[in-house]
Design a protein around this motif. Structure first.
Motif, PDB file in Angstrom:
ATOM      1  N   CYS A  14      26.697 -16.463-103.484  1.00 24.17           N
ATOM      2  CA  CYS A  14      25.396 -16.328-102.832  1.00 24.17           C
ATOM      3  C   CYS A  14      24.321 -16.036-103.868  1.00 24.17           C
ATOM      4  CB  CYS A  14      25.413 -15.202-101.797  1.00 24.17           C
ATOM      5  SG  CYS A  14      26.429 -15.559-100.354  1.00 24.17           S
ATOM      6  N   ALA A  15      23.155 -16.589-103.667  1.00 24.23           N
ATOM      7  CA  ALA A  15      22.024 -16.362-104.571  1.00 24.23           C
ATOM      8  C   ALA A  15      20.973 -15.511-103.880  1.00 24.23           C
ATOM      9  CB  ALA A  15      21.405 -17.697-105.002  1.00 24.23           C
ATOM     10  N   PHE A  16      20.380 -14.596-104.649  1.00 23.34           N
ATOM     11  CA  PHE A  16      19.282 -13.805-104.126  1.00 23.34           C
ATOM     12  C   PHE A  16      18.021 -14.663-104.046  1.00 23.34           C
ATOM     13  CE2 PHE A  16      21.768 -10.054-105.084  1.00 23.34           C
ATOM     14  CZ  PHE A  16      21.429  -9.249-104.002  1.00 23.34           C
ATOM     15  N   LYS A  17      17.316 -14.530-102.959  1.00 23.63           N
ATOM     16  CA  LYS A  17      16.010 -15.173-102.817  1.00 23.63           C
ATOM     17  C   LYS A  17      14.965 -14.080-102.632  1.00 23.63           C
ATOM     18  CE  LYS A  17      15.237 -19.115-102.340  1.00 23.63           C
ATOM     19  NZ  LYS A  17      14.841 -20.133-103.327  1.00 23.63           N
ATOM     20  N   HIS A  18      13.898 -14.195-103.367  1.00 26.92           N
ATOM     21  CA  HIS A  18      12.798 -13.242-103.278  1.00 26.92           C
ATOM     22  C   HIS A  18      11.550 -14.026-102.891  1.00 26.92           C
ATOM     23  CE1 HIS A  18      10.231  -9.825-104.195  1.00 26.92           C
ATOM     24  NE2 HIS A  18       9.487 -10.624-104.929  1.00 26.92           N
ATOM     25  N   ILE A  19      11.029 -13.732-101.717  1.00 26.57           N
ATOM     26  CA  ILE A  19       9.889 -14.483-101.187  1.00 26.57           C
ATOM     27  C   ILE A  19       8.755 -13.521-100.861  1.00 26.57           C
ATOM     28  CG2 ILE A  19       9.060 -15.928 -99.276  1.00 26.57           C
ATOM     29  CD1 ILE A  19      11.871 -17.069 -99.052  1.00 26.57           C
ATOM     30  N   THR A  20       7.576 -13.866-101.325  1.00 27.30           N
ATOM     31  CA  THR A  20       6.365 -13.125-100.950  1.00 27.30           C
ATOM     32  C   THR A  20       5.591 -13.962 -99.939  1.00 27.30           C
ATOM     33  OG1 THR A  20       6.220 -12.045-103.108  1.00 27.30           O
ATOM     34  CG2 THR A  20       4.220 -12.074-101.761  1.00 27.30           C
ATOM     35  N   ILE A  21       5.398 -13.427 -98.745  1.00 29.38           N
ATOM     36  CA  ILE A  21       4.618 -14.131 -97.723  1.00 29.38           C
ATOM     37  C   ILE A  21       3.135 -13.974 -98.064  1.00 29.38           C
ATOM     38  CG2 ILE A  21       4.040 -14.216 -95.258  1.00 29.38           C
ATOM     39  CD1 ILE A  21       6.848 -13.132 -94.705  1.00 29.38           C
ATOM     40  N   PRO A  22       2.408 -15.076 -98.263  1.00 29.43           N
ATOM     41  CA  PRO A  22       1.038 -14.982 -98.787  1.00 29.43           C
ATOM     42  C   PRO A  22      -0.013 -14.645 -97.730  1.00 29.43           C
ATOM     43  CG  PRO A  22       1.620 -17.280 -98.507  1.00 29.43           C
ATOM     44  CD  PRO A  22       2.846 -16.479 -98.119  1.00 29.43           C
ATOM     45  N   TYR A  23       0.361 -13.915 -96.704  1.00 31.68           N
ATOM     46  CA  TYR A  23      -0.570 -13.577 -95.622  1.00 31.68           C
ATOM     47  C   TYR A  23      -0.394 -12.112 -95.230  1.00 31.68           C
ATOM     48  CZ  TYR A  23      -0.107 -18.661 -95.162  1.00 31.68           C
ATOM     49  OH  TYR A  23      -0.036 -19.999 -95.420  1.00 31.68           O
ATOM     50  N   GLY A  24      -1.361 -11.601 -94.542  1.00 33.85           N
ATOM     51  CA  GLY A  24      -1.199 -10.307 -93.910  1.00 33.85           C
ATOM     52  C   GLY A  24      -0.409 -10.488 -92.628  1.00 33.85           C
ATOM     53  N   VAL A  25       0.668  -9.729 -92.455  1.00 39.29           N
ATOM     54  CA  VAL A  25       1.555  -9.885 -91.310  1.00 39.29           C
ATOM     55  C   VAL A  25       1.263  -8.781 -90.297  1.00 39.29           C
ATOM     56  CG1 VAL A  25       3.956  -9.853 -90.539  1.00 39.29           C
ATOM     57  CG2 VAL A  25       3.348 -11.011 -92.666  1.00 39.29           C
ATOM     58  N   ILE A  26       1.042  -9.191 -89.045  1.00 41.56           N
ATOM     59  CA  ILE A  26       0.693  -8.270 -87.965  1.00 41.56           C
ATOM     60  C   ILE A  26       1.926  -7.951 -87.133  1.00 41.56           C
ATOM     61  CG2 ILE A  26      -0.748  -7.916 -85.927  1.00 41.56           C
ATOM     62  CD1 ILE A  26      -2.366  -8.140 -88.466  1.00 41.56           C
ATOM     63  N   GLU A  27       2.167  -6.676 -86.877  1.00 36.06           N
ATOM     64  CA  GLU A  27       3.225  -6.243 -85.974  1.00 36.06           C
ATOM     65  C   GLU A  27       2.565  -5.688 -84.711  1.00 36.06           C
ATOM     66  OE1 GLU A  27       6.936  -3.047 -85.734  1.00 36.06           O
ATOM     67  OE2 GLU A  27       5.809  -3.307 -87.608  1.00 36.06           O
ATOM     68  N   LEU A  28       2.970  -6.223 -83.553  1.00 33.41           N
ATOM     69  CA  LEU A  28       2.358  -5.839 -82.290  1.00 33.41           C
ATOM     70  C   LEU A  28       3.120  -4.700 -81.618  1.00 33.41           C
ATOM     71  CD1 LEU A  28       1.474  -9.294 -80.689  1.00 33.41           C
ATOM     72  CD2 LEU A  28      -0.063  -7.696 -81.835  1.00 33.41           C
ATOM     73  N   GLY A  29       2.370  -3.857 -80.911  1.00 31.44           N
ATOM     74  CA  GLY A  29       2.963  -2.816 -80.092  1.00 31.44           C
ATOM     75  C   GLY A  29       3.289  -3.336 -78.706  1.00 31.44           C
ATOM     76  N   ASN A  30       3.776  -2.458 -77.831  1.00 31.35           N
ATOM     77  CA  ASN A  30       4.213  -2.860 -76.493  1.00 31.35           C
ATOM     78  C   ASN A  30       3.070  -3.359 -75.617  1.00 31.35           C
ATOM     79  OD1 ASN A  30       6.861  -2.187 -77.096  1.00 31.35           O
ATOM     80  ND2 ASN A  30       6.627  -0.065 -76.400  1.00 31.35           N
ATOM     81  N   GLU A  31       1.860  -2.880 -75.861  1.00 28.50           N
ATOM     82  CA  GLU A  31       0.713  -3.256 -75.036  1.00 28.50           C
ATOM     83  C   GLU A  31      -0.146  -4.333 -75.681  1.00 28.50           C
ATOM     84  OE1 GLU A  31       0.467  -2.034 -72.034  1.00 28.50           O
ATOM     85  OE2 GLU A  31       2.242  -0.781 -72.354  1.00 28.50           O
ATOM     86  N   GLY A  32       0.369  -4.967 -76.694  1.00 28.87           N
ATOM     87  CA  GLY A  32      -0.386  -6.023 -77.352  1.00 28.87           C
ATOM     88  C   GLY A  32      -1.333  -5.525 -78.420  1.00 28.87           C
ATOM     89  N   GLU A  33      -1.320  -4.224 -78.690  1.00 27.58           N
ATOM     90  CA  GLU A  33      -2.192  -3.686 -79.731  1.00 27.58           C
ATOM     91  C   GLU A  33      -1.519  -3.842 -81.098  1.00 27.58           C
ATOM     92  OE1 GLU A  33       0.664  -0.340 -78.974  1.00 27.58           O
ATOM     93  OE2 GLU A  33      -0.277  -1.973 -77.840  1.00 27.58           O
ATOM     94  N   ILE A  34      -2.331  -3.759 -82.144  1.00 27.25           N
ATOM     95  CA  ILE A  34      -1.790  -3.842 -83.493  1.00 27.25           C
ATOM     96  C   ILE A  34      -1.063  -2.544 -83.826  1.00 27.25           C
ATOM     97  CG2 ILE A  34      -2.354  -3.971 -85.954  1.00 27.25           C
ATOM     98  CD1 ILE A  34      -4.626  -5.829 -85.265  1.00 27.25           C
ATOM     99  N   LYS A  35       0.217  -2.675 -84.139  1.00 25.01           N
ATOM    100  CA  LYS A  35       1.027  -1.511 -84.500  1.00 25.01           C
ATOM    101  C   LYS A  35       1.039  -1.279 -86.001  1.00 25.01           C
ATOM    102  CE  LYS A  35       5.709   0.321 -83.945  1.00 25.01           C
ATOM    103  NZ  LYS A  35       7.073   0.030 -83.408  1.00 25.01           N
ATOM    104  N   ASN A  36       1.009  -2.374 -86.740  1.00 21.83           N
ATOM    105  CA  ASN A  36       1.077  -2.241 -88.195  1.00 21.83           C
ATOM    106  C   ASN A  36       0.573  -3.527 -88.842  1.00 21.83           C
ATOM    107  OD1 ASN A  36       1.788  -0.850 -90.624  1.00 21.83           O
ATOM    108  ND2 ASN A  36       3.589  -2.169 -90.802  1.00 21.83           N
ATOM    109  N   VAL A  37      -0.055  -3.398 -90.018  1.00 22.89           N
ATOM    110  CA  VAL A  37      -0.491  -4.549 -90.809  1.00 22.89           C
ATOM    111  C   VAL A  37       0.102  -4.409 -92.201  1.00 22.89           C
ATOM    112  CG1 VAL A  37      -2.430  -5.847 -91.753  1.00 22.89           C
ATOM    113  CG2 VAL A  37      -2.657  -4.706 -89.527  1.00 22.89           C
ATOM    114  N   THR A  38       0.827  -5.442 -92.630  1.00 21.38           N
ATOM    115  CA  THR A  38       1.411  -5.441 -93.968  1.00 21.38           C
ATOM    116  C   THR A  38       0.843  -6.609 -94.749  1.00 21.38           C
ATOM    117  OG1 THR A  38       3.471  -4.544 -93.061  1.00 21.38           O
ATOM    118  CG2 THR A  38       3.558  -5.440 -95.292  1.00 21.38           C
ATOM    119  N   GLU A  39       0.172  -6.310 -95.845  1.00 21.98           N
ATOM    120  CA  GLU A  39      -0.417  -7.360 -96.665  1.00 21.98           C
ATOM    121  C   GLU A  39       0.629  -7.953 -97.604  1.00 21.98           C
ATOM    122  OE1 GLU A  39      -3.254  -8.965 -96.823  1.00 21.98           O
ATOM    123  OE2 GLU A  39      -3.984  -7.916 -95.040  1.00 21.98           O
TER     124      GLU A  39
END
Length: 347
Positions: free
Chosen positions: A248-273
């Motif tokens: 197996c080979a290690f893969k290291h990927i950087t997602i070039p966007y800010g990723v939004i995690e939603l809460g139960n009510e549709g609100e923003i729970k977390n933002v990861t750049e």
């Protein structure tokens, strides 16, 4: 290469060490503040750390070797014997203060510290190669040239360099072209062909080898190249008592966007750049015990990953031999094919 490129600070992570090893193309880094040797980090140290469950975010101090082999610079002539004795790839030469003045690599002395494998190799060479169309409209995938040689010959040569002399090619699509090429080739190894009359997948074709293999063997797809010590992979497989070992080979990927995690009510729970992802991926190279062939259903299509999963659920031991991302080249798609060509040409 400058010595500075082989040095790494103690506060670096395992992931950063892996990336540095990929950049240098060597398999060793030195912990040497002010050039004074304290320890070394090798790809083997990283592999053992990961297999013990260590994290890529751990500091290299958790897996570095603080009792490294070295020689005084005036005893350079002894380097070859020491490299062979301890099967190491590089040896630092130190001055009287313990500072690194030079590094002797096994390649510089024509010393081969790699371990012999000597196993039979099965190459799954029967696929249509639809992702490489239109190349595969004319040529079967195993004969697509990478530089001056077809990919299948590159693969065979790598195994042959580690003592493998018996090769079995499972062929189907345009199989007469594959046979004609290798039959006309001057070679110091043996090739036999297994005709697959209908597509049986990356695992089902092995059933056609029943009664022909009674020893541990390598299995590889015909579109991957691995830069690794095949003898070490086999030794790891046997010492681990695995039925199957997956490279197996290690893969290291950087997602070039800010990723939004939603809460139960549709609100923003977390933002990861630009989050980073690290994971192991199957290269398509395996070490396999012959029992796997004998227990396969005949004339039944199945992928080899499915075979592994069946055994894993049955409680059999399926192991992983990790290699760095830079050690794995794949030509399954057109973009990857061109990347492989460029990398081999640069070498």
């Amino acid at each position: 290469m400058k010595l500075d490129e082989l040095l790494i600070e103690e506060d670096k992570t395992v992931l950063e060490a892996m990336q540095r090893l990929d950049e240098t193309g060597h398999r060793i880094l030195f912990i040497a503040p002010h050039n004074k040797l304290r320890g070394v980090v090798t790809d083997s140290d990283i592999r053992r750390h990961i297999l013990r469950g260590g994290a890529l975010a751990d500091p290299i101090t958790k897996m570095a070797n603080y009792s490294p082999k070295s020689l005084p610079v005036e005893r350079r002539r002894e380097a070859r014997d020491l490299l062979l004795k301890h099967s190491i790839d590089a040896l630092p030469l130190l001055d009287k203060r313990g500072c690194i003045t030079d590094v002797v690599f096994e390649g510089d002395l024509d010393v081969d510290t790699h371990k012999n494998a000597g196993l039979p190799v099965v190459v799954m060479a029967g696929g249509l190669g639809t992702r490489l169309y239109p190349y595969t409209k004319i040529l079967p995938k195993p004969l697509i040239p990478i530089g001056e040689l077809p990919i299948a010959e590159h693969i065979i040569n790598r195994f042959h360099n580690f003592g493998c002399k018996q090769f079995h090619l499972v062929v189907n699509y345009k199989k007469s072209m594959i046979k004609s090429y290798f039959n006309d080739l001057e070679k110091s190894y043996e090739i036999s062909y297994v005709d697959e009359d209908k597509p049986l997948g990356t695992g089902g074709g092995l059933s056609l080898l029943k009664g022909q293999l009674d020893s541990t063997f390598f299995l590889t797809n015909c579109d991957v190249l691995i830069d690794a010590d095949y003898g070490d992979i086999y030794e790891f497989h046997k010492n681990s008592g695995n039925l199957i070992t997956v490279v197996c080979a290690f893969k290291h990927i950087t997602i070039p966007y800010g990723v939004i995690e939603l809460g139960n009510e549709g609100e923003i729970k977390n933002v990861t750049e630009k989050p980073q992802m690290n994971f192991l991926t199957n290269t398509g190279v395996y070490v396999v015990e012959p029992r796997v062939i004998e227990e396969l259903a005949e004339d039944t299509p199945i992928g080899f990953p499915d075979i592994m999963e069946n055994y894993r659920h049955a409680g059999e031991k399926i192991g992983v031999y990790p290699v760095s991302e830079n050690s794995w080249m794949d030509m399954g798609q057109l973009e990857e094919l061109e990347q492989m060509r460029r990398r081999l040409e640069n070498r």
